[in-house]
Design a protein around this motif. Structure first.
Motif, mmCIF file in Angstrom:
data_model
loop_
_atom_site.group_PDB
_atom_site.id
_atom_site.type_symbol
_atom_site.label_atom_id
_atom_site.label_comp_id
_atom_site.label_asym_id
_atom_site.label_seq_id
_atom_site.Cartn_x
_atom_site.Cartn_y
_atom_site.Cartn_z
ATOM 1 N N ARG A 182 0.816 -1.215 0.000
ATOM 2 C CA ARG A 182 0.000 0.000 0.000
ATOM 3 C C ARG A 182 0.851 1.267 0.000
ATOM 4 O O ARG A 182 0.338 2.342 -0.252
ATOM 5 C CB ARG A 182 -0.927 0.007 1.213
ATOM 6 N N ASP A 183 2.159 1.137 0.276
ATOM 7 C CA ASP A 183 2.974 2.345 0.351
ATOM 8 C C ASP A 183 3.910 2.534 -0.847
ATOM 9 O O ASP A 183 4.776 3.392 -0.824
ATOM 10 C CB ASP A 183 3.769 2.367 1.655
ATOM 11 N N THR B 199 -7.521 4.050 0.243
ATOM 12 C CA THR B 199 -6.326 3.208 0.272
ATOM 13 C C THR B 199 -5.054 3.998 -0.035
ATOM 14 O O THR B 199 -3.966 3.427 -0.003
ATOM 15 C CB THR B 199 -6.453 2.063 -0.753
ATOM 16 N N LYS C 199 -5.931 2.363 -9.857
ATOM 17 C CA LYS C 199 -7.047 2.011 -8.979
ATOM 18 C C LYS C 199 -8.214 1.546 -9.836
ATOM 19 O O LYS C 199 -8.578 2.206 -10.808
ATOM 20 C CB LYS C 199 -7.488 3.202 -8.116
ATOM 21 N N GLU D 250 0.005 5.163 -9.864
ATOM 22 C CA GLU D 250 -0.792 4.215 -9.071
ATOM 23 C C GLU D 250 -2.086 3.953 -9.818
ATOM 24 O O GLU D 250 -2.767 4.891 -10.250
ATOM 25 C CB GLU D 250 -1.080 4.800 -7.689
#
Length: 167
Positions: free
Chosen positions: A68-69, A99, A87, A85
């Motif tokens: 998640r990081d 998130t 999604k 990222e």
């Protein structure tokens, strides 16, 4: 009555469910549902193809590990990097970005740029979150195919033209 109870007690011990084996927790897709996981994998493939199509000379790094990081992609164009990222939403509703905070916290410390690509939905709440954490170093766009390539190109190029260089 007793047979039913015994069957319920023995079924988990032998690892069988109606018509198949149980899958160990570690092998299950790490997402909200298997449908969303399959959509996410396909979306990542499409995003990778779009990045290669839009920036053929760029270096593209894909993070295959679920965290998640860390962002899913690092796009390095002309010596400057932008994190990307992806999604995936299964419904066209609001994308709140619940998130994103671990990733945003890390990128805020590192000073990196971020583009969040959303397959569908309204990204307004996530845009507010990203502008609060990253300011002008991040953005959210809806990208669902080649028809949205100009939006993707503009978002990435805007972040690449900022002064900080990344290797």
């Amino acid at each position: 009555m007793i047979d039913t109870q015994i069957r319920r007690w023995l079924r988990p011990l032998f690892g069988r469910r109606q018509g198949g084996r149980r899958t160990p927790e570690s092998f299950r897709p790490r997402s909200t549902s298997s449908r969303v996981s399959r959509l996410a994998v396909q979306y990542d493939v499409e995003v990778d193809a779009a990045l290669q199509r839009l920036w053929p000379k760029a270096r593209i790094y894909h993070d295959r590990e679920f965290t998640r990081d860390r962002a899913d992609f690092l796009l390095v164009v002309r010596g400057r990097g932008v994190m990307i990222e992806t999604k995936v939403k299964s419904d066209p509703g609001l994308f709140r970005g619940s998130t994103l905070p671990p990733l945003l916290d890390r990128l805020q410390r590192d000073g990196r740029r971020l583009v969040v690509l959303l397959n569908q939905g309204d990204p307004a709440p996530a845009r507010d979150l990203i502008s609060t954490k990253l300011g002008d170093k991040g953005c959210v766009i809806v990208w669902s195919g080649p028809q949205h390539d100009p939006d993707l190109r503009q978002a990435v190029e805007t972040l690449l033209h900022q002064t900080t260089r990344h290797a």
